[in-house]
Design a protein around this motif. Sequence first.
Motif, PDB file in Angstrom:
ATOM      1  N   VAL A   1      -6.988  -6.140   6.188  1.00 57.69           N
ATOM      2  CA  VAL A   1      -7.082  -4.545   7.295  1.00 57.69           C
ATOM      3  C   VAL A   1      -5.644  -5.621   7.653  1.00 57.69           C
ATOM      4  CG1 VAL A   1      -7.826  -3.907   9.222  1.00 57.69           C
ATOM      5  CG2 VAL A   1      -9.826  -5.063   7.049  1.00 57.69           C
ATOM      6  N   LEU A   2      -5.056  -4.569   8.312  1.00 57.22           N
ATOM      7  CA  LEU A   2      -3.771  -4.519   8.773  1.00 57.22           C
ATOM      8  C   LEU A   2      -3.783  -3.649   9.974  1.00 57.22           C
ATOM      9  CD1 LEU A   2      -1.719  -3.329   6.636  1.00 57.22           C
ATOM     10  CD2 LEU A   2      -2.359  -5.779   6.456  1.00 57.22           C
ATOM     11  N   ASP A   3      -3.724  -4.777  11.131  1.00 58.95           N
ATOM     12  CA  ASP A   3      -4.313  -4.527  12.893  1.00 58.95           C
ATOM     13  C   ASP A   3      -3.268  -3.376  12.934  1.00 58.95           C
ATOM     14  OD1 ASP A   3      -6.160  -6.219  12.630  1.00 58.95           O
ATOM     15  OD2 ASP A   3      -5.439  -7.762  14.184  1.00 58.95           O
ATOM     16  N   ASN A   4      -3.487  -2.585  13.848  1.00 51.11           N
ATOM     17  CA  ASN A   4      -2.549  -1.093  13.422  1.00 51.11           C
ATOM     18  C   ASN A   4      -2.026  -1.494  15.254  1.00 51.11           C
ATOM     19  OD1 ASN A   4      -1.387   1.205  14.521  1.00 51.11           O
ATOM     20  ND2 ASN A   4      -2.395   2.000  13.070  1.00 51.11           N
ATOM     21  N   ASP A   5      -0.733  -2.001  16.049  1.00 51.11           N
ATOM     22  CA  ASP A   5      -0.872  -1.991  17.468  1.00 51.11           C
ATOM     23  C   ASP A   5      -0.358  -0.406  17.941  1.00 51.11           C
ATOM     24  OD1 ASP A   5      -1.411  -4.493  17.197  1.00 51.11           O
ATOM     25  OD2 ASP A   5       0.720  -5.650  16.576  1.00 51.11           O
ATOM     26  N   ASN A   6      -0.263   0.576  17.111  1.00 57.06           N
ATOM     27  CA  ASN A   6       0.245   1.637  17.755  1.00 57.06           C
ATOM     28  C   ASN A   6      -0.969   3.033  17.718  1.00 57.06           C
ATOM     29  OD1 ASN A   6       3.497   0.968  18.070  1.00 57.06           O
ATOM     30  ND2 ASN A   6       2.788  -0.160  16.300  1.00 57.06           N
ATOM     31  N   GLY A   7      -1.968   2.638  16.861  1.00 55.54           N
ATOM     32  CA  GLY A   7      -3.223   3.564  17.172  1.00 55.54           C
ATOM     33  C   GLY A   7      -4.360   3.017  16.673  1.00 55.54           C
ATOM     34  N   THR A   8      -5.240   3.485  16.248  1.00 54.03           N
ATOM     35  CA  THR A   8      -7.059   2.931  15.913  1.00 54.03           C
ATOM     36  C   THR A   8      -7.044   2.863  14.840  1.00 54.03           C
ATOM     37  OG1 THR A   8      -7.343   5.570  16.295  1.00 54.03           O
ATOM     38  CG2 THR A   8      -7.551   4.516  18.001  1.00 54.03           C
ATOM     39  N   ALA A   9      -5.994   3.424  13.530  1.00 52.72           N
ATOM     40  CA  ALA A   9      -6.522   3.177  12.345  1.00 52.72           C
ATOM     41  C   ALA A   9      -5.765   1.978  12.108  1.00 52.72           C
ATOM     42  CB  ALA A   9      -6.554   4.889  11.085  1.00 52.72           C
ATOM     43  N   PRO A  10      -6.576   1.637  11.351  1.00 56.69           N
ATOM     44  CA  PRO A  10      -5.621   0.269  10.469  1.00 56.69           C
ATOM     45  C   PRO A  10      -5.315   0.805   9.229  1.00 56.69           C
ATOM     46  CG  PRO A  10      -8.426  -0.306   9.886  1.00 56.69           C
ATOM     47  CD  PRO A  10      -7.834   1.197  10.930  1.00 56.69           C
ATOM     48  N   GLY A  11      -3.815  -0.506   8.967  1.00 58.61           N
ATOM     49  CA  GLY A  11      -3.666  -0.255   7.236  1.00 58.61           C
ATOM     50  C   GLY A  11      -4.867  -0.841   6.548  1.00 58.61           C
ATOM     51  N   LEU A  12      -4.957  -0.392   5.149  1.00 60.89           N
ATOM     52  CA  LEU A  12      -5.509  -1.091   3.801  1.00 60.89           C
ATOM     53  C   LEU A  12      -4.475  -1.800   3.165  1.00 60.89           C
ATOM     54  CD1 LEU A  12      -8.514   0.816   4.935  1.00 60.89           C
ATOM     55  CD2 LEU A  12      -8.545  -1.092   5.553  1.00 60.89           C
ATOM     56  N   ILE A  13      -4.969  -2.406   2.830  1.00 60.99           N
ATOM     57  CA  ILE A  13      -4.558  -2.885   1.291  1.00 60.99           C
ATOM     58  C   ILE A  13      -5.802  -3.781   0.270  1.00 60.99           C
ATOM     59  CG2 ILE A  13      -3.091  -5.011  -0.839  1.00 60.99           C
ATOM     60  CD1 ILE A  13      -1.152  -5.161   2.150  1.00 60.99           C
ATOM     61  N   MET A  14      -6.085  -2.846  -1.116  1.00 57.28           N
ATOM     62  CA  MET A  14      -7.012  -3.358  -2.019  1.00 57.28           C
ATOM     63  C   MET A  14      -6.301  -3.616  -2.791  1.00 57.28           C
ATOM     64  SD  MET A  14      -8.828   0.532  -0.656  1.00 57.28           S
ATOM     65  CE  MET A  14      -9.424   0.287  -2.000  1.00 57.28           C
ATOM     66  N   GLU A  15      -6.815  -4.659  -3.764  1.00 58.28           N
ATOM     67  CA  GLU A  15      -6.162  -5.255  -4.888  1.00 58.28           C
ATOM     68  C   GLU A  15      -7.566  -5.390  -5.750  1.00 58.28           C
ATOM     69  OE1 GLU A  15      -2.837  -7.987  -3.704  1.00 58.28           O
ATOM     70  OE2 GLU A  15      -4.933  -8.646  -3.453  1.00 58.28           O
ATOM     71  N   LYS A  16      -7.042  -4.502  -7.179  1.00 55.62           N
ATOM     72  CA  LYS A  16      -8.389  -5.083  -8.430  1.00 55.62           C
ATOM     73  C   LYS A  16      -7.864  -4.725  -9.582  1.00 55.62           C
ATOM     74  CE  LYS A  16     -13.697  -4.069  -8.809  1.00 55.62           C
ATOM     75  NZ  LYS A  16     -14.711  -2.772  -8.543  1.00 55.62           N
ATOM     76  N   ASP A  17      -8.568  -5.576 -10.442  1.00 57.66           N
ATOM     77  CA  ASP A  17      -8.019  -5.538 -11.970  1.00 57.66           C
ATOM     78  C   ASP A  17      -6.251  -5.024 -12.184  1.00 57.66           C
ATOM     79  OD1 ASP A  17     -10.463  -5.775 -13.111  1.00 57.66           O
ATOM     80  OD2 ASP A  17     -10.628  -3.032 -12.147  1.00 57.66           O
ATOM     81  N   GLY A  18      -5.423  -5.394 -11.312  1.00 55.06           N
ATOM     82  CA  GLY A  18      -3.806  -5.601 -11.990  1.00 55.06           C
ATOM     83  C   GLY A  18      -3.433  -4.479 -10.810  1.00 55.06           C
ATOM     84  N   LYS A  19      -4.284  -3.903 -10.033  1.00 49.52           N
ATOM     85  CA  LYS A  19      -3.647  -2.575  -9.755  1.00 49.52           C
ATOM     86  C   LYS A  19      -4.053  -2.983  -8.340  1.00 49.52           C
ATOM     87  CE  LYS A  19      -3.016  -0.247 -13.287  1.00 49.52           C
ATOM     88  NZ  LYS A  19      -1.757   0.818 -13.728  1.00 49.52           N
ATOM     89  N   THR A  20      -2.741  -2.223  -6.856  1.00 49.41           N
ATOM     90  CA  THR A  20      -3.140  -2.597  -5.704  1.00 49.41           C
ATOM     91  C   THR A  20      -2.503  -1.470  -4.776  1.00 49.41           C
ATOM     92  OG1 THR A  20      -1.965  -4.736  -6.145  1.00 49.41           O
ATOM     93  CG2 THR A  20      -1.842  -2.654  -3.426  1.00 49.41           C
TER      94      THR A  20
END
Length: 417
Positions: free
Chosen positions: A127-146
């Motif tokens: 989870v990527l904290d968003n200091d300029n809004g309410t929706a956080p960024g996200l990084i999802m990793e699985k089976d060699g894909k991101t």
Amino acid sequence: MVVEILAVGTEILLGNIVNSNAQYLSRKCAALGFSVYHHSVVGDNENRMTDAIRCALDRSDIIILTGGLGPTEDDMTKEVCAKVMGFELAEDPHTRQRIEEYFKATGRKKVTSNNWKQAVVPVGARVLDNDNGTAPGLIMEKDGKTAVLLPGPPGELKPLFTEQVAPYLRSLQPEVIYSQMVKVCGIGESGAETMILDLIDAQTNPTIATYAKTGEVHLRVTAKAESEEQAKKLVKPVVKELKKRFGINIYSTDEEERLEDVVVRLLKKYGLTLTTAESMTGGMLAGRIINVPGASKCFQEGFITYSNKSKRKTLDVNKSTLKKYGAVSEQTAKEMAKGGVFATDSDICVAVTGFAGPEDTPEEPKGLVYIACYIKDQVFVKEFHFTGNRMKIREQTVVQALDLLRRCIIECYKNEK
């Protein structure tokens, strides 16, 4: 590694907004050494989003999705991407607390219920904290894909990418990528490439890539190495050779510096004041200069003298000059530049007169432009023949006016500190 950028939003497909995020992300990914092979845009529709995400994951190592992370029902990027990649969703207490704090900080006591969906995240995702809004960024990793999910508003996306996504992507690369931009004005793309064709043909590491801009050519020198210090050492001699070949045609080697920034910096360096006198550009030149922070220290005044009457009244252009040579002429441009200096008691005046169309006339062919610069009791004037539509001709004129001003200052003040 291959990156694909997938923008989500029906408003983009309808043309209501420009997908500037894709341009920004492509530029940043290229600088990090990633290959971007595809850009895609999909509307706010679950089935079409599912197909687009699956396709992107099949052909790319990393997909960056923008938009669709907000609180409304049509914001479904996170949900669809999690489903495609096989992630469960659950509320994240940390993100919920940040949403509460964000609403309090903005003076809103009550958080509407739909905002809480932004606190629901894929289990196991970063989870990527968003200091300029309410929706956080996200990084999802699985089976060699991101999949990297970022909010759509540029004011939220850019800080998130710079502060959190870029370091993450950099960690995936076995080598460090370092680039330096060399910005050239006064030479076309084909001419610039011809001047360095031997360097391009022989390149391995570093590489040189050319990019055509309106009235400019940008050359990006990029090197790969085990460390940034080693990469910089590889880039340095190539940039030195480019400086040797292009000389004064290079106006900057700073990625972010624009032509008008250089002009204002030179004006301030020598303590000079500037006036502009514009006809067919209608204030575009003055606007470029005024957009530079600190321009008020050197910019005196901008005249828009569109009619012959205004050229005579405001800039003291001789009536006989206009009658004999016309408004679009070397003689008129010179008198406009001189008149601008004397009207404002400034050190320099750049004057522009030309014909941008839309139609040709025997006396004034479309694209004919004269740019004059009055400096140190001398007037330098150049004739140009631009092509393209009305706006393109005007934009090219502004670039060349800024460049003429830059060259005149350098030439006239080269022996001064």
